[in-house]
Motif scaffolding. Structure first.
Motif, mmCIF file in Angstrom:
data_model
loop_
_atom_site.group_PDB
_atom_site.id
_atom_site.type_symbol
_atom_site.label_atom_id
_atom_site.label_comp_id
_atom_site.label_asym_id
_atom_site.label_seq_id
_atom_site.Cartn_x
_atom_site.Cartn_y
_atom_site.Cartn_z
ATOM 1 N N MET A 58 0.900 -0.982 0.290
ATOM 2 C CA MET A 58 0.060 -0.283 0.173
ATOM 3 C C MET A 58 0.638 1.295 0.028
ATOM 4 N N PRO A 59 1.234 2.029 -1.328
ATOM 5 C CA PRO A 59 1.882 3.005 -1.180
ATOM 6 C C PRO A 59 0.937 4.140 -0.827
ATOM 7 N N VAL A 60 1.888 4.908 0.092
ATOM 8 C CA VAL A 60 0.945 6.018 1.257
ATOM 9 C C VAL A 60 0.575 6.965 0.111
ATOM 10 N N THR A 61 -0.412 7.798 0.222
ATOM 11 C CA THR A 61 -1.343 8.506 -0.571
ATOM 12 C C THR A 61 -1.610 9.555 0.979
ATOM 13 N N ASN A 62 -1.917 8.489 1.585
ATOM 14 C CA ASN A 62 -1.577 10.161 2.620
ATOM 15 C C ASN A 62 -1.568 9.610 3.988
ATOM 16 N N PHE A 63 -0.945 9.870 4.498
ATOM 17 C CA PHE A 63 -0.395 9.544 5.378
ATOM 18 C C PHE A 63 -0.959 9.564 7.066
ATOM 19 N N ALA A 64 -1.923 10.947 6.859
ATOM 20 C CA ALA A 64 -2.852 10.481 8.301
ATOM 21 C C ALA A 64 -3.884 9.149 7.939
ATOM 22 N N ALA A 65 -4.328 9.090 6.732
ATOM 23 C CA ALA A 65 -5.419 8.240 6.910
ATOM 24 C C ALA A 65 -4.566 6.903 6.630
ATOM 25 N N ILE A 66 -3.331 6.193 6.097
ATOM 26 C CA ILE A 66 -2.562 5.428 6.985
ATOM 27 C C ILE A 66 -2.630 4.672 8.152
ATOM 28 N N ARG A 67 -3.135 5.530 8.667
ATOM 29 C CA ARG A 67 -2.455 5.343 10.902
ATOM 30 C C ARG A 67 -3.483 5.174 10.728
ATOM 31 N N ARG A 68 -4.602 5.618 10.744
ATOM 32 C CA ARG A 68 -6.461 5.456 10.564
ATOM 33 C C ARG A 68 -6.847 4.079 10.023
ATOM 34 N N MET A 69 -6.347 3.750 8.532
ATOM 35 C CA MET A 69 -6.406 2.427 8.302
ATOM 36 C C MET A 69 -5.331 1.106 9.074
ATOM 37 N N SER A 70 -4.747 1.500 10.044
ATOM 38 C CA SER A 70 -3.450 0.746 9.684
ATOM 39 C C SER A 70 -3.969 -0.643 11.627
ATOM 40 N N GLY A 71 -4.372 -0.170 12.444
ATOM 41 C CA GLY A 71 -5.287 -0.838 13.193
ATOM 42 C C GLY A 71 -4.304 -1.627 14.038
ATOM 43 N N ASN A 72 -3.544 -2.435 13.718
ATOM 44 C CA ASN A 72 -2.335 -3.047 14.369
ATOM 45 C C ASN A 72 -1.490 -3.392 13.356
ATOM 46 N N THR A 73 -0.993 -2.375 12.447
ATOM 47 C CA THR A 73 0.325 -2.644 11.602
ATOM 48 C C THR A 73 1.036 -1.959 11.731
ATOM 49 N N GLU A 74 1.719 -2.413 12.152
ATOM 50 C CA GLU A 74 3.039 -1.383 12.963
ATOM 51 C C GLU A 74 3.917 -0.805 11.468
ATOM 52 N N ILE A 75 3.736 1.129 12.141
ATOM 53 C CA ILE A 75 4.498 1.928 10.940
ATOM 54 C C ILE A 75 5.837 2.544 12.309
ATOM 55 N N PRO A 76 7.082 1.718 10.877
ATOM 56 C CA PRO A 76 8.243 1.848 12.006
ATOM 57 C C PRO A 76 8.368 3.478 12.209
ATOM 58 N N GLY A 77 9.195 3.678 12.936
ATOM 59 C CA GLY A 77 9.295 4.780 13.662
ATOM 60 C C GLY A 77 10.297 6.162 12.722
ATOM 61 N N TRP A 78 10.832 5.671 12.021
ATOM 62 C CA TRP A 78 11.195 6.325 10.797
ATOM 63 C C TRP A 78 10.675 6.858 9.914
ATOM 64 N N MET A 79 9.677 5.845 9.376
ATOM 65 C CA MET A 79 8.443 6.418 7.974
ATOM 66 C C MET A 79 7.514 7.386 8.769
ATOM 67 N N VAL A 80 7.083 7.549 10.602
ATOM 68 C CA VAL A 80 6.291 8.677 10.866
ATOM 69 C C VAL A 80 7.003 9.726 10.566
ATOM 70 N N ASN A 81 8.718 9.955 11.165
ATOM 71 C CA ASN A 81 9.664 10.802 10.915
ATOM 72 C C ASN A 81 9.763 11.379 9.036
ATOM 73 N N LEU A 82 9.637 10.884 8.873
ATOM 74 C CA LEU A 82 9.816 10.264 7.555
ATOM 75 C C LEU A 82 8.496 11.567 6.262
#
Length: 304
Positions: free
Chosen positions: A219-243
């Motif tokens: 899933m390419p990131v088209t909207n990071f805020a939306a990805i965070r909402r959809m992720s549920g229990n999916t890990e989003i690495p810290g480096w990706m949050v910073n990026l």
């Protein structure tokens, strides 16, 4: 006076080195709700078709809300392109007879591949899946019913970081095995951003005696805020949050960075033995095409 610059010890290696061409891709679309969205979808199909995907799938709304649009989209792909279409089909709010009717229509339209899912419960059930009184109670039952109806090729869902409703990781793995034992040919994962999470899951899959292909869902990131909402229990690495920090209002730069991140994820998966990638396109071709290009995939004339 500035000190002299030396390049000794600097590796002359680009960030992206294309991987060998022994991998396959597949794409997922969703059915359009308006004429404008239909044109956007079809433009995406036409642009991605030359990449010669192994199949393209079309999703299905909760409670059958997009049933007719899904069928129309899949039928058009089957009739107007050389792409192998796969239709999503769910258990939600449908009897076995209704599902059989839909399956028959797909078979008559030349569709031979179904993505069989339990499906997301409609809002009126409070987020809880309630089987139709005359329907299938699980995706495994749906797979068995479809296989008994026609010799479909069937894909099912898998969750590297565990389905949010699963009682445990083992229960989730047992459910995946039931779906494959019922006749499914492969599984496609929910999106993820941690290669470690995917490979830990594959280790458990193999230990459970499952040998069917498990395609990673990208899933390419088209909207990071939306990805965070959809992720549920999916890990989003810290480096990706910073990026992606500070890019919410900058769709252009965000899209370029997202393509690079997704391509790097695929490269690392390839190094771990993955040879199939399933892209959630969100009906947008540019980003998915860019990722495939970064990986070394080039158009094939016969696929148009």
């Amino acid at each position: 006076m500035s000190p002299a610059i030396t390049l000794r010890g600097v590796e002359d290696r680009p960030l992206f080195v294309t991987i060998p061409g022994d991998f396959r891709v597949s794409f997922e679309f969703f059915p359009p709700k308006t004429e404008k969205m239909e044109q956007q979808l079809w433009d995406a199909v036409v642009e991605l078709a030359p990449l010669d995907p192994s199949f393209v799938s079309v999703t299905y709304g909760a409670g059958g809300s997009t049933r007719e649009r899904t069928h129309a989209t899949v039928a058009r792909i089957a009739n107007e392109t050389r792409l192998p279409p796969a239709a999503h089909l769910t258990c939600v709010a449908a009897s076995k007879d209704e599902i059989a009717e839909v399956a028959d229509r797909y078979w008559e339209a030349g569709v031979r591949h179904v993505v069989a899912l339990r499906g997301d419960p409609p809002p009126e059930t409070g987020g809880k899946f309630v089987p139709h009184p005359d329907g299938y109670a699980s995706a495994a039952e749906l797979v068995a019913g479809l296989k008994a109806r026609h010799p479909f090729e069937i894909s099912v869902a898998a969750y590297p970081e565990v389905h949010p409703e699963a009682l445990s990781a083992q229960a989730d793995l047992d459910n995946l095995k039931r779906k494959l034992d019922a006749g499914a040919d492969r599984a496609i994962t929910q999106f993820f951003y941690s290669t470690d999470a995917y490979f830990r899951f594959i280790d458990k899959v193999l230990a459970a005696g499952i040998t069917a292909p498990i395609l990673p869902g990208i899933m390419p990131v088209t909207n990071f805020a939306a990805i965070r909402r959809m992720s549920g229990n999916t890990e989003i690495p810290g480096w990706m949050v910073n990026l992606f920090d500070g890019l919410d209002a900058l769709p252009g730069p965000r899209a370029h960075i997202a393509a690079a991140v997704a391509a790097d994820l695929c490269r690392r998966l390839y190094q771990g033995g993955v040879r199939d990638f399933h892209f959630y396109t969100l009906n947008r071709a540019d980003q998915t095409y860019a990722i495939c290009h970064l990986l070394g995939l080039r158009p094939k004339d016969h696929a148009a």
